[in-house]
Design a protein around this motif. Structure first.
Motif, short mmCIF file in Angstrom:
data_model
loop_
_atom_site.label_atom_id
_atom_site.label_comp_id
_atom_site.label_asym_id
_atom_site.label_seq_id
_atom_site.Cartn_x
_atom_site.Cartn_y
_atom_site.Cartn_z
N ARG A 6 26.59 39.68 31.99
CA ARG A 6 27.76 40.29 32.64
C ARG A 6 28.57 39.31 33.49
NH1 ARG A 6 26.70 46.45 34.33
NH2 ARG A 6 26.07 47.19 32.30
N ARG A 7 28.48 38.03 33.17
CA ARG A 7 29.26 37.01 33.87
C ARG A 7 30.59 36.80 33.14
NH1 ARG A 7 24.02 33.54 33.85
NH2 ARG A 7 24.72 33.57 31.71
N TRP A 8 31.62 36.50 33.90
CA TRP A 8 32.96 36.29 33.37
C TRP A 8 32.97 35.16 32.35
CZ3 TRP A 8 37.76 38.46 33.92
CH2 TRP A 8 38.86 37.68 33.55
N VAL A 9 33.58 35.37 31.22
CA VAL A 9 33.81 34.33 30.22
C VAL A 9 35.31 34.03 30.17
CG1 VAL A 9 33.71 33.76 27.75
CG2 VAL A 9 31.81 35.01 28.83
N ALA A 10 36.10 35.05 29.97
CA ALA A 10 37.56 34.93 29.94
C ALA A 10 38.12 36.35 29.94
CB ALA A 10 38.03 34.17 28.71
N ARG A 95 35.64 49.34 34.93
CA ARG A 95 36.53 49.09 36.07
C ARG A 95 37.26 47.76 35.97
NH1 ARG A 95 33.23 48.85 40.78
NH2 ARG A 95 35.14 48.65 41.95
N ALA A 96 36.63 46.74 35.41
CA ALA A 96 37.30 45.44 35.30
C ALA A 96 38.51 45.53 34.37
CB ALA A 96 36.32 44.38 34.79
N ALA A 97 38.36 46.18 33.23
CA ALA A 97 39.48 46.35 32.30
C ALA A 97 40.57 47.21 32.94
CB ALA A 97 39.00 46.96 31.00
N GLN A 117 38.64 34.00 36.48
CA GLN A 117 38.76 35.39 36.89
C GLN A 117 39.72 35.51 38.07
OE1 GLN A 117 34.67 36.27 37.88
NE2 GLN A 117 35.13 36.37 40.03
N PRO A 118 40.58 36.52 38.05
CA PRO A 118 41.49 36.73 39.19
C PRO A 118 40.70 37.05 40.45
CG PRO A 118 42.20 37.99 37.27
CD PRO A 118 40.84 37.44 36.96
N HIS A 119 41.21 36.63 41.59
CA HIS A 119 40.51 36.83 42.87
C HIS A 119 40.22 38.29 43.15
CE1 HIS A 119 40.77 32.62 43.88
NE2 HIS A 119 42.07 32.64 43.60
N GLY A 120 41.15 39.16 42.88
CA GLY A 120 40.96 40.57 43.18
C GLY A 120 39.93 41.26 42.32
N LEU A 121 39.52 40.61 41.26
CA LEU A 121 38.54 41.18 40.33
C LEU A 121 37.10 40.82 40.72
CD1 LEU A 121 38.39 42.84 37.72
CD2 LEU A 121 38.60 40.71 36.45
N ALA A 122 36.93 39.86 41.58
CA ALA A 122 35.60 39.35 41.92
C ALA A 122 34.66 40.43 42.42
CB ALA A 122 35.71 38.22 42.93
N SER A 123 35.11 41.30 43.29
CA SER A 123 34.21 42.32 43.85
C SER A 123 33.78 43.33 42.79
CB SER A 123 34.87 43.03 45.03
OG SER A 123 36.01 43.75 44.61
N ILE A 124 34.66 43.65 41.86
CA ILE A 124 34.30 44.58 40.78
C ILE A 124 33.24 43.94 39.89
CG2 ILE A 124 35.15 45.70 38.68
CD1 ILE A 124 37.82 46.10 40.21
N GLN A 126 31.17 41.59 40.72
CA GLN A 126 29.95 41.48 41.52
C GLN A 126 29.21 42.81 41.55
OE1 GLN A 126 28.75 38.63 42.65
NE2 GLN A 126 26.93 39.67 43.37
N ASP A 127 29.93 43.91 41.71
CA ASP A 127 29.29 45.24 41.67
C ASP A 127 28.59 45.46 40.33
OD1 ASP A 127 30.23 45.81 44.20
OD2 ASP A 127 31.85 47.13 43.51
N ASP A 128 29.24 45.07 39.24
CA ASP A 128 28.63 45.19 37.92
C ASP A 128 27.35 44.37 37.82
OD1 ASP A 128 30.50 46.95 36.99
OD2 ASP A 128 31.53 45.51 35.69
N LEU A 129 27.41 43.15 38.32
CA LEU A 129 26.23 42.28 38.28
C LEU A 129 25.05 42.88 39.05
CD1 LEU A 129 27.74 38.72 38.74
CD2 LEU A 129 26.45 39.54 36.76
#
Length: 149
Positions: A6-10, A95-97, A117-124, A126-129
């Motif tokens: 569940r880590r960001w790829v693109a 939620r990320a999409a 990853q956009p800065h505002g998406l980081a918390s979402i 992180q919650d998924d992780l």
């Protein structure tokens, strides 16, 4: 796109202008497939909160359907040499999409690849992780016309 951990790829945002929800979701399918193929991903799980679009993609459509051309393009992508599994999830599970789609309008028309990853998406993300779940609120109503004596 995220990896199996569940880590960001693109990712991407796509500003397609005014469109129905169904059409927007279909474009997201298409662009997601294009991006996954570009990154060499050959086993892919797509999670969508649009049951309608999943049904449109999985069923035969009338060649005069308003989305026929896009549906055909999606099917061609799905027919490439890879394994793609499409599943339904609720919006809370995607939620990320959902966040990316809401922020697409600040971009010019077209699809824009996001390597970082956009800065505002980081918390979402992180919650998924961390496996943090979010409640889905459902309003239940009763109808007196459905009760019988």
């Amino acid at each position: 796109m995220r990896d199996s951990e569940r880590r960001w790829v693109a990712g991407f945002v796509a500003n397609i202008g005014e469109a129905t929800t169904a059409l927007s979701e279909l474009w997201a399918f298409f662009y997601g497939l294009v991006l996954a193929w570009k990154y060499g991903i050959r086993a892919l799980r797509i999670e969508s909160d649009s049951q309608l679009d999943i049904q449109l993609i999985n069923s035969r459509h009338d060649p005069v359907h308003p989305y026929a051309t896009l549906l055909a393009a999606i099917r061609r992508k799905l027919g490439q040499d890879w394994l793609v599994n499409i599943t339904h999830t609720y919006r809370e599970g995607n939620r990320a999409a959902d966040w990316l789609s809401k922020h697409s309008l600040v971009y010019p028309y077209d699809m824009h690849e996001l390597v970082n990853q956009p800065h505002g998406l980081a918390s979402i993300l992180q919650d998924d992780l961390m496996g943090i779940a979010f409640e889905r609120r459902v309003v239940a109503t009763s109808s007196s016309s459905s009760s019988r004596l």
